[in-house]
Enzyme design. Structure first.
Site, PDB file in Angstrom:
ATOM      1  N   SER E  95       0.803  -1.224   0.000  1.00 51.77           N
ATOM      2  CA  SER E  95       0.000   0.000   0.000  1.00 51.77           C
ATOM      3  C   SER E  95       0.833   1.270   0.000  1.00 51.77           C
ATOM      4  CB  SER E  95      -0.989  -0.013   1.166  1.00 51.77           C
ATOM      5  OG  SER E  95      -0.351   0.303   2.365  1.00 51.77           O
ATOM      6  N   LYS E 138      -6.000   4.153   8.970  1.00 52.75           N
ATOM      7  CA  LYS E 138      -5.029   5.038   8.324  1.00 52.75           C
ATOM      8  C   LYS E 138      -5.512   6.490   8.365  1.00 52.75           C
ATOM      9  CE  LYS E 138      -3.056   1.664   5.061  1.00 52.75           C
ATOM     10  NZ  LYS E 138      -3.122   1.132   3.689  1.00 52.75           N
TER      11      LYS E 138
END
Ligand SMILES: [Ca+2]
Ligand SMILES: [Ca+2]
Ligand SMILES: [Ca+2]
Ligand SMILES: [Ca+2]
Ligand SMILES: [Ca+2]
Ligand SMILES: [Ca+2]
Ligand SMILES: [Ca+2]
Ligand SMILES: [Ca+2]
Ligand SMILES: [Ca+2]
Ligand SMILES: [Ca+2]
Ligand SMILES: [Ca+2]
Ligand SMILES: [Ca+2]
Lengths: 195, 195, 195, 195, 195, 195
Positions: E95, E138
């Site tokens: 990611s 996140k």
């Protein structure tokens, strides 16, 4: 075996602070240059994180060769060996980053490292200094070894309170957030080799 | 199988002292040079620490080639092989550092190593000699092999008291803190190949 | 499968003696040269100690190229492959050292190896021959294979008594302490290819 | 999935016989050449022994390039890829040695391999053919695949008796002790591409 | 230790979002260039997937050098080091792909990265942006660090609903399906170094 | 996450079919070229068999460069990167062989791959297409992704009966025994970029 402060200012060697399950200790970072083709050798039973830390220090110095007054092609003209004695003791972690950088710059510029200075701090590719663990134990062992000045990451200032006052009073702490300040403090001028 | 002292002074071979769970023993460090491109080969079932020790010895010599009167480009013109017989016996640890350095300098300069000398000590990149373990057992095995003089790290002087007096009296111990002193003592002049 | 003596003197192949948990056997060491750049390939499911033994043999020969009348640049002009058939059988240990050295010198000089000779012994970088284990079992298997002469390390002479007298009487043992003597005995002159 | 004989004589592909815990099977050895710098690639989930076997075949051919009418510098001018389909099946052992050698020589000379021939045998650096295991199972699977001729090591002749007579009668067995005979039998002349 | 937003727009550094079992965090991706020969060094205790992600970012940029106004031979003229501090913390997963690509393009073009932007998304060789996990965690950590804008994969838009409204309202989300849009948004013009 | 068919015909990317314990899925194979020296990089958490499959595809294309109208020195003038997104998912097996070959040829020739085509099949060094497993599951996932045509190995035709008729009727299956037929079907002409 506990280490002792260097007896003279050294070129190509700097004093770091280690923290293991057995407590704190000081460690020397030695850098040797020889005419070569840019090979980087890392020895002293170093773990992967510590080796990567050396690579980060190395890359930062390469990218800042001009400002540091280092031959920008040094990495092609020299083989560089970084060694951390005592070779049988495993060593790891990123906290020797600024010490390795300091020893490298000292070797490449010929500027001696002040013998009374110990240091600890992770280095990043941009020369930033990140906080480390075990400041109390590291400080005690540095004091025992005769070190009088310790360069620490600015983000570790809050941990100074953990150090017994009797020791803390006898040490000078230099909080830094960038390697430039480490070098400014720890390195002497080339032609000013103070005793 | 216990080793025995060399029968003649050797060029490119020096006698180290080993200490294992089975007790002490002597070991030969052999160095072979051949025209090549600077490859360093390390054999004899050596552990990582012992290999790193050889690299440290090698780098120190490279960085001091001028003072040692060695062609500063030797590492590019020769392939160098360091071997420690008996090839089936695992060997590790940093204490053969000064022996490997001595054998290397002997091979590169042509100066023979005194056959009656054994030695033990870790070497650093700056040529410093660091203390080792097992001095008692190492000394006993050296004595048994016919060695009469043992070069030891200065920091191990305090361990001499552990050696039985009967043996200690028959041995000469040379405490050193730097490789330069090891070489000064262990190597003969090139054109003075004493029997 | 038990091996048999070569039917003719071979160039680039010598007969060693192996000793495993299953008893003794003979093994061929084959050396192949091809114009190349100095690559050394070792195959035959060899363990690390046996590979290091081959490297020691190789370095000794390189360092003695002149005396052996071998092109001193052979290692740069040829690729060298050392193979020990039967490829599925794991092999290890230093005792094939002198056999590998003999096969290498044979390949490099064109001198054939006497077909009736088997040999066993560790080699060092200086060409010394060190003692090995399993001499009894090795001798029995060599005898069974048709070998009549066995070169052994001088330090193994004391183990000859362990070999049954009926076999011992039919074998000639050549104790040696250096590779030069191995070569002197095992190799024929180049232009004297005795049947 | 059981293999089938090639439908046409192939250049750069030969048929080997495999023997696993699941019984016998045939396998194709494919060789591809492309202009390059001498890289040797081995794929097909090959074990170490099988890879070493390919290296032995390769070295033998290099050392015999002249006799085989192959450009002696082929290993520098071509990249060579040896692949054994079916890529998900693990394969090991030395018994494909002569098959790999045959496919290599076919690719390098342009001589087609007879499609009705299967083969099995370890190869040594001198081109010798050593015996293998599982001859019975290998022969049955070769017969099932349409193979009519099987090249076997001379030392395996004694195992022919283990093959059921009904099958044995329909197969031709060619016992060989050297690769030269394998090639003589299995390869057609370059400009004689029979059906 | 929770990270904080950069204090100034950076050249050669971008802010990614990490998601571990311990929750979310931000991480800096640092890129250092030095004259060299095209070596790519990846450090920061990165797992294999994250290293491959860096390689994919690197290859995409190489294949699009012209459009990105980067010297098409940059990979031969520079050594490139990508480092992710804090060096002792293991990091893995794909990611950070678009963050590594952004930091690389910034370093190669001299265009600064907007300091208030964080980003997360896998990159493919064609520059496509693939969805990631842990968007909620996140986003919370990015918000805590002072980030105000988050670039996310278009395929993750559906996960925005999982973020607490109080936080979501204070963040700007930029959904993208290709790296070109990431760069368009995250990078300033070279000579427009906004405070 | 289930994949979807490409929205446009792609150059340098082809659609393969995967079969895991979790069922079938489609996967993109992406190829990126950049001026370089012939380095082949394989990423996407690929297992050894899949990497070897890529090497086989690569070698086949090299050996057929002329017929494929590809610069025969492409492997020396370009660095080639093959990546299989989603980078965190482990992938293995030989069945992506023809897909990797197709994506490679597309990248090297500039010919687009038909977006409605999926494919599965092992490739050999001679370009042969070998059968694969999981055809039923692969077909169902391809259908779900919008694929209308599936290239399969000729030896898998017998498995078509396992696919539910409702799905089978909506799919076109192209059985092939050689890569040439795959390319003939899957690639458009360079200057005929349909839709
Ligand atoms: Ca210490
Ligand atoms: Ca505190
Ligand atoms: Ca001994
Ligand atoms: Ca004591
Ligand atoms: Ca045998
Ligand atoms: Ca005895
Ligand atoms: Ca099969
Ligand atoms: Ca039988
Ligand atoms: Ca953090
Ligand atoms: Ca949701
Ligand atoms: Ca998927
Ligand atoms: Ca069926």
């Amino acid at each position: 075996r506990y280490g002792l402060m260097e007896e003279e200012n050294q070129i190509g060697a700097a004093t770091g602070l280690a923290y293991t399950s057995a407590g704190g200790d000081i460690l020397s970072i030695e850098v040797s240059l020889a005419k070569g083709k840019g090979k980087l050798t890392l020895t002293g039973k170093l773990g992967d994180v510590m080796k990567e830390s050396a690579q980060a220090a190395f890359s930062y110095i390469r990218s800042r060769a001009d400002e540091l007054k280092i031959d920008p092609n040094f990495h092609e003209n020299f083989d560089i060996h970084i060694h951390v004695p005592e070779g049988a003791t495993p060593k790891d972690g990123p906290s020797a980053g600024i010490t390795m950088a300091t020893a490298l710059v000292s070797a490449l510029t010929g500027r001696p490292v002040r013998k009374e200075v110990g240091m600890t701090g992770e280095i990043t590719l941009r020369g930033r200094v990140l906080p480390i663990g075990g400041l109390k134990e590291k400080s005690l062992s540095a004091h025992r070894a005769g070190i009088t000045t310790i360069i620490i990451p600015a983000d570790n200032e809050k941990d100074l309170e953990d150090i017994p006052e009797s020791v803390r009073e006898q040490l000078t702490f230099i909080p830094v957030d960038h390697l430039d300040k480490v070098l400014q403090y720890a390195l002497l001028e080339e032609n000013n080799e103070s005793k």
